[in-house]
Design a protein around this motif. Structure first.
Motif, short mmCIF file in Angstrom:
data_model
loop_
_atom_site.label_atom_id
_atom_site.label_comp_id
_atom_site.label_asym_id
_atom_site.label_seq_id
_atom_site.Cartn_x
_atom_site.Cartn_y
_atom_site.Cartn_z
N GLU A 197 0.82 -1.21 0.00
CA GLU A 197 0.00 0.00 0.00
C GLU A 197 0.85 1.26 0.00
O GLU A 197 0.53 2.25 -0.69
CB GLU A 197 -0.94 0.00 1.21
CG GLU A 197 -1.85 1.22 1.26
CD GLU A 197 -2.79 1.18 2.46
OE1 GLU A 197 -3.41 2.22 2.74
OE2 GLU A 197 -2.90 0.13 3.11
N THR A 198 1.93 1.26 0.76
CA THR A 198 2.78 2.45 0.88
C THR A 198 4.05 2.37 0.06
O THR A 198 4.69 3.40 -0.19
CB THR A 198 3.17 2.68 2.35
OG1 THR A 198 3.95 1.56 2.81
CG2 THR A 198 1.93 2.82 3.22
N ARG A 231 6.71 1.15 1.17
CA ARG A 231 7.83 1.24 2.11
C ARG A 231 8.33 -0.14 2.53
O ARG A 231 7.56 -1.10 2.56
CB ARG A 231 7.42 2.04 3.36
CG ARG A 231 7.14 3.51 3.11
CD ARG A 231 6.93 4.24 4.42
NE ARG A 231 6.64 5.64 4.26
CZ ARG A 231 7.57 6.59 4.12
NH1 ARG A 231 8.85 6.25 4.13
NH2 ARG A 231 7.21 7.86 3.97
#
Length: 343
Positions: free
Chosen positions: A248-249, A251
């Motif tokens: 989702e990010t 990261r």
């Protein structure tokens, strides 16, 4: 101190002095003790590189003890930046020269070198047997006690080994990657996209939020991981990594690292495994370790023995390792001694 120790001459261990470096290397290799599952055999390339490349944030000072022109002992200290301590990385007497006061002379020399560098304490690890585990030499603890050292009361840990010939944690395949994450492999050099994340995850053990991480080319070039890689490459080591990326990010949510010396094809060192606090509870630690083991096997098919160590306080990681088949072999205990001995 007897006459033998009084006649010692100390010379710096200098990467630019091939004769001294070669004598130290031969002494270290010849003095390696064959204690099963205590340490991997020393690697000449790794040892030589270690003189030239200190770990990030440290300085090194090493000396060779000569008696009649022959190397009979060696000493190496690590000086962490901004700390009052000197870490004893090596204090070694040639096997045939022991019980002549050379070890005591080396310890006194360690105190003198530490004082020259403005340090107030010597610190070092002493290996001890675990209850019901393999026997370990009690001599180092007795030697340290006689010279005024004592357990520091902290930094105790467990040394664990996995013998893949006895237990293969991948026999039933690798576990599924948790939903919302994907795995990313890399080798010795961390991609720029992950350099800051790896540095901050390791530095904070996963506790710092991404919003606090520095960014930009300058931060990447000077990051902890880049400095560590310079040392690793300089020592001729190869490394294998697997990271978990939060889809989702985008990261990095966690990573694991394992490394090898060039001279020990059967041995692997399992290094840091860390998952960011916000991503714990999904089983990522085990997924990362097993995925990296599969990664290593593709390029290092002769690997059979894997070693790792963790502080006693890191019980979750010790338990995870035991679930993989790692067996505790010995305990390491931090000891310390004042640089200025009691009169």
């Amino acid at each position: 101190m007897n006459d033998t120790a009084a006649d010692l001459r100390f010379v710096p261990l200098d990467a630019g002095d091939p004769a001294t470096l070669d004598a130290w290397l031969r002494l270290t290799l010849d003095s390696a003790e064959d204690v099963p599952l205590s340490a991997a055999p020393p690697c000449a390339a790794d040892l030589t590189g270690s003189v030239r490349f200190a770990p990030p944030g440290t300085a090194l000072a090493g000396e060779l003890a000569l008696l009649g022109g022959q190397a009979v002992g060696a000493l190496r200290l690590v000086f962490p930046d901004g700390a009052p301590v000197a870490v004893v990385d090596q204090l070694l007497t040639a096997p045939k020269e022991r019980r002549q006061g050379i070890g005591t002379a080396l310890f006194r020399r360690a105190r003198a070198l530490a004082a020259e560098h403005g340090r107030t304490r010597l610190v070092f690890d002493v290996v001890q047997a675990l209850p019901g585990g393999p026997a370990r030499d009690e001599g180092p603890a007795a030697f340290a006690t006689a010279l005024g050292a004592s357990p520091a009361g902290s930094h105790e840990g467990v040394h664990q080994w996995l013998d893949l010939g006895a237990h293969d944690p991948l026999a039933d395949g690798a576990p599924a990657v948790p939903a919302g994450y994907r795995l990313q492999r890399w080798g010795t050099i961390t991609p720029d996209a992950f350099a800051i994340a790896v540095s901050e995850l390791e530095r904070s053990l996963g506790e710092s939020p991404p919003e606090t991480w520095g960014e930009g080319p300058g931060a990447i070039a000077t990051s902890h991981v880049r400095r560590f890689e310079r040392m690793r490459v300089g020592r001729g080591r190869r490394a294998y990594h697997v990271g978990a990326v939060h889809e989702e990010t985008g990261r990095l949510a966690g990573f694991t690292s394992a490394s090898k010396t060039t001279g020990n094809p059967e041995h692997l060192l399992q290094g840091m495994t860390v998952v960011a606090a916000a991503h714990r509870g999904h089983g990522l630690g085990l997924v990362l370790k097993l995925a990296n083991l599969a990664h290593v096997r593709e390029y290092e098919p002769r690997v059979r023995l894997i070693e790792t160590a963790n502080a006693d306080s890191n019980r979750p990681m010790i338990a995870l390792n035991e679930a993989m088949g790692f067996v505790p072999q010995e305990r390491f205990v931090s000891w310390e001694a004042p640089v200025a001995p009691a009169v």
